[in-house]
Design an enzyme around this catalytic site. Structure first.
Site: not given
Ligand code: BG6
Ligand code: MG
Length: 218
Positions: A9-11, A17, A45, A114-115, A145, A169-170
């Protein structure tokens, strides 16, 4: 040779972030006269932008017409982009570089699941894009997710069986997605919050190379 597919996962896993998403949602919510707690933020998240705003509105009983809804999502994203605009390699979370290097040296697949629709520019900013065999982000999926689509696509792109995939994943939603996909789930963060994960680590600093080796050989 065993070649596992490691899905990051990224964030909140690769870069710090998650705090910027929180701040951006918090200021948008406050502007709408809504407040939410740090505990409620855990439910945001890993959740897509559209589902996050839906959740915030649901908690407060507020509704927005479709145009306002879109405007508020744009506003949150503009604010978030401002937060991340100055990002550089110093914002990689501790020991992420060590883990990525170890897995690269062991010739494992390294992928992103990542989402976020902002994932690619963030990977560029922290200069690690070239390490990834596949990148799947919020632009590539239709189901967010806890649906496993994002991880299944990462597996497909590396032609890996789901049982050979390991997800870092966090978020609760992300751990649920990994479990639904039949992948090994590794929680990065508070083990009480991420109790559905098969393995838990507070961060990568406390994850040894021996553990990574164990995952490769599993
Ligand atoms: C996820 C984050 O990685 O991405 C969420 O944990 C975020 O908090 C989601 O809403 C979507 O991200 P973005 O950058 O497309 O708004
Ligand atoms: Mg995350």
């Amino acid at each position: 040779m065993k070649r596992k597919c490691f899905i990051f996962d990224l964030d909140g896993v690769i870069v710090d972030t998650a705090k910027y998403h929180y701040q951006a949602w918090k200021s948008l919510a406050n502007e709408l006269g809504i407040d939410f707690s740090v505990e409620q933020n855990e439910q945001l998240k890993g959740v897509s932008r559209v589902d996050s705003l839906k959740k915030i509105l649901k908690w407060s009983g507020r509704t927005l017409d479709p145009i306002e809804f879109q405007n508020k999502m744009n506003q949150k994203n503009a604010n978030y982009i401002e937060y991340i605009s100055g990002m550089n390699t110093s914002e990689l979370l501790p020991d992420v570089d060590r883990v990525l290097k170890y897995l690269t040296n062991k010739e494992q697949f390294i992928t992103l699941g990542s989402a976020s629709k902002n994932a690619r520019p963030i990977l560029d900013k922290v200069k690690i894009t070239g390490l990834f065999d596949a990148i799947v982000d919020g632009n590539d999926v239709s189901k967010a997710k806890p649906n496993p689509e994002v991880f299944l696509r990462a597996a497909q792109q590396t032609k890996s069986k789901t049982k050979n995939c390991i997800v870092f994943e966090d978020s609760v939603a992300g751990i649920q997605a990994a479990n639904k996909a039949g992948m090994t789930s590794v929680g990065i963060g508070d083990p009480k919050i991420l109790h559905e994960a098969q393995y838990n680590f507070q961060n990568f600093k406390v994850m040894s190379n021996d553990f990574l080796e164990q995952l490769i050989k599993k």
